[in-house]
Design an enzyme around this catalytic site. Structure first.
Site, mmCIF file in Angstrom:
data_model
loop_
_atom_site.group_PDB
_atom_site.id
_atom_site.type_symbol
_atom_site.label_atom_id
_atom_site.label_comp_id
_atom_site.label_asym_id
_atom_site.label_seq_id
_atom_site.Cartn_x
_atom_site.Cartn_y
_atom_site.Cartn_z
ATOM 1 N N ILE A 209 0.618 -1.566 0.346
ATOM 2 C CA ILE A 209 -0.091 -0.218 0.553
ATOM 3 C C ILE A 209 0.711 1.327 0.165
ATOM 4 O O ILE A 209 -0.111 2.020 -0.281
ATOM 5 C CB ILE A 209 -1.162 -0.119 1.130
ATOM 6 C CG1 ILE A 209 -0.294 -0.361 2.616
ATOM 7 C CG2 ILE A 209 -2.004 -0.893 0.965
ATOM 8 C CD1 ILE A 209 -0.770 0.497 3.384
ATOM 9 N N TYR B 51 3.049 -6.944 17.065
ATOM 10 C CA TYR B 51 2.315 -5.906 16.403
ATOM 11 C C TYR B 51 1.844 -5.195 17.126
ATOM 12 O O TYR B 51 0.768 -3.995 16.810
ATOM 13 C CB TYR B 51 1.716 -7.438 14.854
ATOM 14 C CG TYR B 51 1.204 -6.088 13.970
ATOM 15 C CD1 TYR B 51 2.018 -5.272 12.829
ATOM 16 C CD2 TYR B 51 -0.188 -5.847 13.744
ATOM 17 C CE1 TYR B 51 1.672 -4.818 12.577
ATOM 18 C CE2 TYR B 51 -0.412 -5.338 12.842
ATOM 19 C CZ TYR B 51 -0.206 -4.899 11.946
ATOM 20 O OH TYR B 51 -0.311 -3.633 10.919
ATOM 21 N N LYS C 271 0.390 -1.157 16.932
ATOM 22 C CA LYS C 271 -0.463 -0.273 16.165
ATOM 23 C C LYS C 271 -1.414 0.909 17.316
ATOM 24 O O LYS C 271 -1.588 1.882 17.336
ATOM 25 C CB LYS C 271 -1.022 -1.169 15.361
ATOM 26 C CG LYS C 271 -1.019 -1.844 14.523
ATOM 27 C CD LYS C 271 -0.167 -1.258 13.229
ATOM 28 C CE LYS C 271 1.248 -0.764 13.678
ATOM 29 N NZ LYS C 271 1.586 -0.131 11.769
#
Length: 318
Positions: free
Chosen positions: A48, A202, A206
């Site tokens: 992305i 992870y 975030k």
């Protein structure tokens, strides 16, 4: 038969809720052009990040691909220039797993580029390992490297007028937490390197993205610079390249059926970077190109402030 129909109806309802709540394919509707603007996109040689950089280049921006892998980044520069027709697409080396590399990148950028309008903190990974400075890889790359990069570039963002910072987080921040005792003793937010620890690390990183954005917005109030965090959707990219083979194989069927393409996955990033009128929502979290609520931990101002202070200390800035 009625019981079977009820089960089927429940399954269809669950599918619709999950698909449109988590995997929906909204698009950025901004028609903004970016001639004369400069953007940095980290982790933009693939996935992305590359799709985001391509869209910005098509709009006329000068785009800096801030990446670790020179060969892949130069290939991405070639692709984006060819597809966009924009020759103002450049590669600058940046390894977010090295605070020294972050400082070198910022120094080079500030010497060579007179303005910065968009900082897209996109790079992210999940997996085992440590950074050059000894931090857990997810915490070090996903949060700490971007934290330092942003601080080093803030003055240039402020000087460029109505600038924006976009931090790519994830829905999994809802499973995250920040344990400062563990961070102090292990230089990480988890205590091990198993697949489960990597997954939790992870999620924690975030949440750090969300908290960083929240505190950053408070500190930027009145400067003309705004910031946003986001969930890009569930995307089939190579962000889990450091995961074990069994975990990648387990995810593959779901990726093929449900996950977004990289172009679809870039849409909320582009919305936060380009959509007109978002300034009053600085510090907020977006998903599917719309405003979303974060977890309770993500709304904790005291936690956000402490994470900022600890991150400054870990990066050696004040």
């Amino acid at each position: 038969m009625s019981a079977l129909l009820m089960v089927l109806a429940g399954a269809v309802t669950a599918y619709v809720v999950i698909y449109y709540g988590v995997f929906s394919r909204s698009r950025c509707r901004s028609k903004a052009t970016l001639q004369g603007k400069t953007a940095i996109v980290t982790g933009s040689n693939t996935g992305i990040g590359k799709a985001t950089a391509l869209d910005l280049a098509k709009r006329g921006a000068r785009v800096i691909l801030a990446c670790r892998n020179k060969q892949k980044a130069e290939a991405a520069v070639f692709d984006i220039r060819r597809e966009s027709g924009n020759t103002a697409v450049l590669f600058m080396p940046l390894d977010l797993a090295s605070l020294k590399s972050v400082r070198t990148f910022a120094e080079t950028f500030l010497k060579t580029e007179p303005r910065l309008d968009l900082l897209i903190n996109n790079a992210g990974l999940m997996g085992p390992g440590r950074t050059e400075d000894g931090f857990g890889i997810a915490f070090g790359v996903n949060h700490l490297g971007h934290f330092l990069l942003t601080l080093l570039l803030l003055d240039r963002l402020k000087a460029s007028g109505q600038s924006r910072i976009v931090n790519v987080s994830a829905l999994l921040h809802r499973l995250g937490s920040v344990d400062f005792n563990t961070l102090n003793t292990h230089k990480d937010l988890v205590t091990g390197q198993s697949s489960w620890h990597c997954f939790k690390a992870y999620c924690h990183s975030k949440l750090c993205n969300v908290l960083f954005t929240r505190e950053l917005a408070n500190r930027l109030e009145g400067t003309g610079v705004t910031c946003y965090s986001l969930h890009p959707g569930v995307i089939h990219t190579d962000f889990g390249r450091n995961m074990g083979q069994w975990m990648r194989l387990m995810m593959l069927p779901f990726a093929k059926i449900f996950f977004l393409s990289t172009e679809e996955g870039a849409q909320t990033t582009l919305h936060c970077a380009l959509q007109e009128g978002l300034e009053p929502l600085s510090g907020r979290y977006f998903s599917s190109c719309g405003l979303q609520e974060v977890s309770a931990a993500g709304r904790d101002d005291a936690l956000a402030r402490k994470l900022w202070e600890v991150s400054e200390r870990l990066c050696g800035v004040s």
